[in-house]
Design a protein around this motif. Structure first.
Motif, PDB file in Angstrom:
ATOM      1  N   GLU A  89      26.275   8.619 -36.063  1.00  0.00           N
ATOM      2  CA  GLU A  89      25.699   9.513 -36.841  1.00  0.00           C
ATOM      3  C   GLU A  89      26.421   9.804 -38.164  1.00  0.00           C
ATOM      4  O   GLU A  89      25.869   9.733 -39.385  1.00  0.00           O
ATOM      5  N   ARG A  90      27.756   9.592 -38.317  1.00  0.00           N
ATOM      6  CA  ARG A  90      28.595   9.513 -39.481  1.00  0.00           C
ATOM      7  C   ARG A  90      28.544   8.417 -40.333  1.00  0.00           C
ATOM      8  O   ARG A  90      29.020   8.542 -41.411  1.00  0.00           O
ATOM      9  N   SER A  91      28.262   7.193 -39.534  1.00  0.00           N
ATOM     10  CA  SER A  91      28.406   6.000 -40.374  1.00  0.00           C
ATOM     11  C   SER A  91      27.134   5.216 -40.411  1.00  0.00           C
ATOM     12  O   SER A  91      26.942   4.218 -41.146  1.00  0.00           O
ATOM     13  N   ILE A  92      26.254   5.397 -39.699  1.00  0.00           N
ATOM     14  CA  ILE A  92      25.013   4.398 -39.416  1.00  0.00           C
ATOM     15  C   ILE A  92      24.125   4.296 -40.597  1.00  0.00           C
ATOM     16  O   ILE A  92      23.858   3.221 -41.117  1.00  0.00           O
ATOM     17  N   SER A  93      24.083   5.407 -41.561  1.00  0.00           N
ATOM     18  CA  SER A  93      23.294   5.511 -42.720  1.00  0.00           C
ATOM     19  C   SER A  93      24.053   4.599 -43.697  1.00  0.00           C
ATOM     20  O   SER A  93      23.384   3.695 -44.455  1.00  0.00           O
ATOM     21  N   ASP A  94      25.276   4.838 -43.794  1.00  0.00           N
ATOM     22  CA  ASP A  94      25.936   3.783 -45.051  1.00  0.00           C
ATOM     23  C   ASP A  94      25.690   2.502 -44.651  1.00  0.00           C
ATOM     24  O   ASP A  94      25.389   1.585 -45.536  1.00  0.00           O
ATOM     25  N   VAL A  95      25.892   1.975 -43.321  1.00  0.00           N
ATOM     26  CA  VAL A  95      25.934   0.693 -42.957  1.00  0.00           C
ATOM     27  C   VAL A  95      24.625   0.080 -43.162  1.00  0.00           C
ATOM     28  O   VAL A  95      24.421  -0.811 -43.830  1.00  0.00           O
ATOM     29  N   LEU A  96      23.479   0.782 -42.731  1.00  0.00           N
ATOM     30  CA  LEU A  96      21.953   0.549 -43.219  1.00  0.00           C
ATOM     31  C   LEU A  96      21.622   0.186 -44.520  1.00  0.00           C
ATOM     32  O   LEU A  96      20.996  -0.656 -44.886  1.00  0.00           O
ATOM     33  N   VAL A  97      22.137   1.279 -45.149  1.00  0.00           N
ATOM     34  CA  VAL A  97      21.657   1.277 -46.699  1.00  0.00           C
ATOM     35  C   VAL A  97      22.441   0.097 -47.425  1.00  0.00           C
ATOM     36  O   VAL A  97      22.124  -0.585 -48.135  1.00  0.00           O
ATOM     37  N   ASP A  98      23.830  -0.268 -47.047  1.00  0.00           N
ATOM     38  CA  ASP A  98      24.602  -1.546 -47.300  1.00  0.00           C
ATOM     39  C   ASP A  98      23.883  -2.626 -46.984  1.00  0.00           C
ATOM     40  O   ASP A  98      24.129  -3.515 -48.195  1.00  0.00           O
ATOM     41  N   PHE A  99      23.423  -2.848 -46.015  1.00  0.00           N
ATOM     42  CA  PHE A  99      22.888  -4.153 -45.638  1.00  0.00           C
ATOM     43  C   PHE A  99      21.457  -4.158 -45.807  1.00  0.00           C
ATOM     44  O   PHE A  99      20.712  -5.292 -45.396  1.00  0.00           O
TER      45      PHE A  99
END
Length: 487
Positions: free
Chosen positions: A266-276
């Motif tokens: 939960e701490r990283s998944i949003s950043d990864v999905l926004v980036d890609f």
């Protein structure tokens, strides 16, 4: 004449310049876009000339070629009759001459290691219509690359009529490249009988027979001008060049899927999905029973969320493989959910996939590792050593690896499907098995440097943990080497 009924494909040579692949696979069985060159040349003869019968000259690794012929027969039951014919071991000129008792009409011959893209082979029919009493015709193409002529043969013309042929000329007389496509009449057989062996090779060369026909036959030999992308597959670089050019030309039609495996990120998944976001046709988040807000956050970013079924092993290797199987794209990019990789390297993966079956990142380029990252020198050294171990164990396949555990890679779905049944590693160290299996299957796996960032919620690799990880990877490598089909 609306069609030519007989075709000949020369698929017998050893192809020594395409080592090491030709140790295992004859050149006519090299695949381009999911079909062998042999299959594509059969389709060419069928579509352009309406041939009813094709003699396929076989020799080196003939069991494989015959098996491919049987496969093509099975899937093309309304196609032409395909007839394997043993080579003479005396060169292509003799191989064609060996068919004299079976051919008594004009026939088209194509070299089995040449690939034509967007070709105008039907121009042979126009040449035959224009010169109905010709003895032969050869395909020619204008080129600005004299190096290509030096590798093949040159053609001198008087209008359409051929007056001279020179095999591998050091100083080509013009910009005409002689191709490996020919239209012969039965007159070829008598001229073969009266052609002297070449002082260079000791056999009767095909170009010498055609040159003799051009200078002595009453019907004469004419050029057929062709427009096409022509690839003479002499070496592995020739083959990879052909694959790249065709994929590059058609690349816009291929769809891309991104697979992100997750379990409590939960701490990283949003950043990864926004980036890609927006980089691919679909982003699949493969959830393995997350108990935090990972799934909720992925839904906010409008990713497609798939829960790992209960009948699939609940380990990262199985999770990723299941995700690749669910992906709809022609290309699948896998990226870890911990924020250690960025989309800035995404275009590089796609570009190199035009040239290979799998592209995997390497995290061993020091200048591309974020300061403070958990990938310390010991971990990099271990991965470098394991990558080189794969090189040593599969030396004959000529792989080049400096990392054995990078979770940022791309594969062609079609290529992956060919090896999926051989993949068994369930642990987080599944990537090295995937790399090895692509090499085992004589497919191309390229490694490229990618940026590596400090993962969210990561810790430095302790000495004992690094040693344990190295031991696990070593065991996977050893198992794939000693028991490649009995995992």
């Amino acid at each position: 004449m609306k069609k030519i009924r007989i075709g000949v494909i020369a698929a017998a040579g050893k192809g020594t310049r395409a080592y090491p692949r030709t140790t295992f696979i004859p050149k006519p069985l090299f695949e381009i876009q999911g079909k062998t060159i042999l299959h594509r040349n059969i389709e060419l003869l069928t579509e352009k000339f309406g041939v009813e019968k094709i003699y396929i000259l076989v020799g080196y690794l003939k069991e494989q070629v015959v098996a491919e012929i049987e496969k093509i027969r099975f899937f093309s039951r309304k196609g032409p009759e395909l007839i394997p014919s043993e080579w003479t071991t005396q060169g292509l000129g003799a191989d064609i001459a060996s068919l004299r008792d079976r051919i008594n009409e004009p026939f088209v011959t194509i070299l089995g290691d040449e690939f034509y893209y967007k070709t105008t082979h039907e121009n042979f029919l126009k040449t035959l219509q224009k010169y109905p009493k010709l003895s032969a015709s050869i395909g020619v193409q204008k080129t600005t690359l004299t190096s290509r002529i030096r590798k093949n043969y040159s053609v001198e013309l008087n209008r359409d009529k051929i007056i001279n042929l020179v095999e591998k000329p050091t100083d080509p007389p013009n910009n005409l490249l002689g191709l490996g496509s020919y239209l012969f009449t039965p007159e070829y057989f008598s001229f073969y009988d009266n052609t002297s062996p070449s002082p260079r090779s000791g056999i009767i060369e095909l170009t010498d027979v055609i040159d003799k026909m051009a200078k002595e036959s009453k019907g004469s030999v004419y050029a057929t001008q062709m427009n096409c992308e022509y690839f003479n597959i002499n070496s592995m670089q020739d083959y990879h060049h052909a694959v790249y050019e065709i994929r590059n030309d058609q690349f816009e039609k291929y769809s891309v899927s991104i697979v992100v495996p997750t379990q409590n990120h939960e701490r990283s998944i949003s950043d990864v999905l926004v980036d890609f976001k927006g980089k691919a046709k679909e982003i699949l988040v493969i959830d393995n029973g997350s108990t935090d807000d990972s799934v909720k956050l992925a839904a906010i970013e409008k990713a497609k969320i798939l829960s790992l079924p209960s009948d699939v092993e609940q380990d990262l290797g199985s999770q990723v493989r299941w995700g690749i199987e669910q992906a709809k794209g022609d290309i699948v990019i896998v990226v870890s959910p911990d924020g250690s990789f960025r989309s800035k390297d995404f275009p590089k993966l796609l570009e190199y996939l035009k040239d290979s079956d799998m592209v995997v990142g390497t995290r061993t380029t020091r200048q591309m590792i974020e300061q403070g990252s958990n990938l310390r020198p010991l971990a990099r050294l271990i991965n470098l050593f394991m990558g080189k171990l794969v090189e040593v164990f599969w030396w004959g396949q000529e792989p080049r690896f400096t990392d054995a555990d990078c979770h940022y890679f791309g594969v062609w779905k079609e290529s992956y499907n060919k090896i999926s049944n051989e993949l068994n590693e369930k642990s987080r160290f599944y990537v090295v098995e995937l790399m090895i299996q692509f090499v085992n299957a004589h497919m191309r796996c390229i490694e490229i440097p990618v940026s590596y960032y400090k993962p969210v919620e990561s810790s430095d690799y302790a000495l004992m943990e690094s040693i344990k990880n190295a031991w696990k990877i070593f065991n996977i490598i050893l198992r794939k080497k000693l028991m490649p089909n009995n995992d």
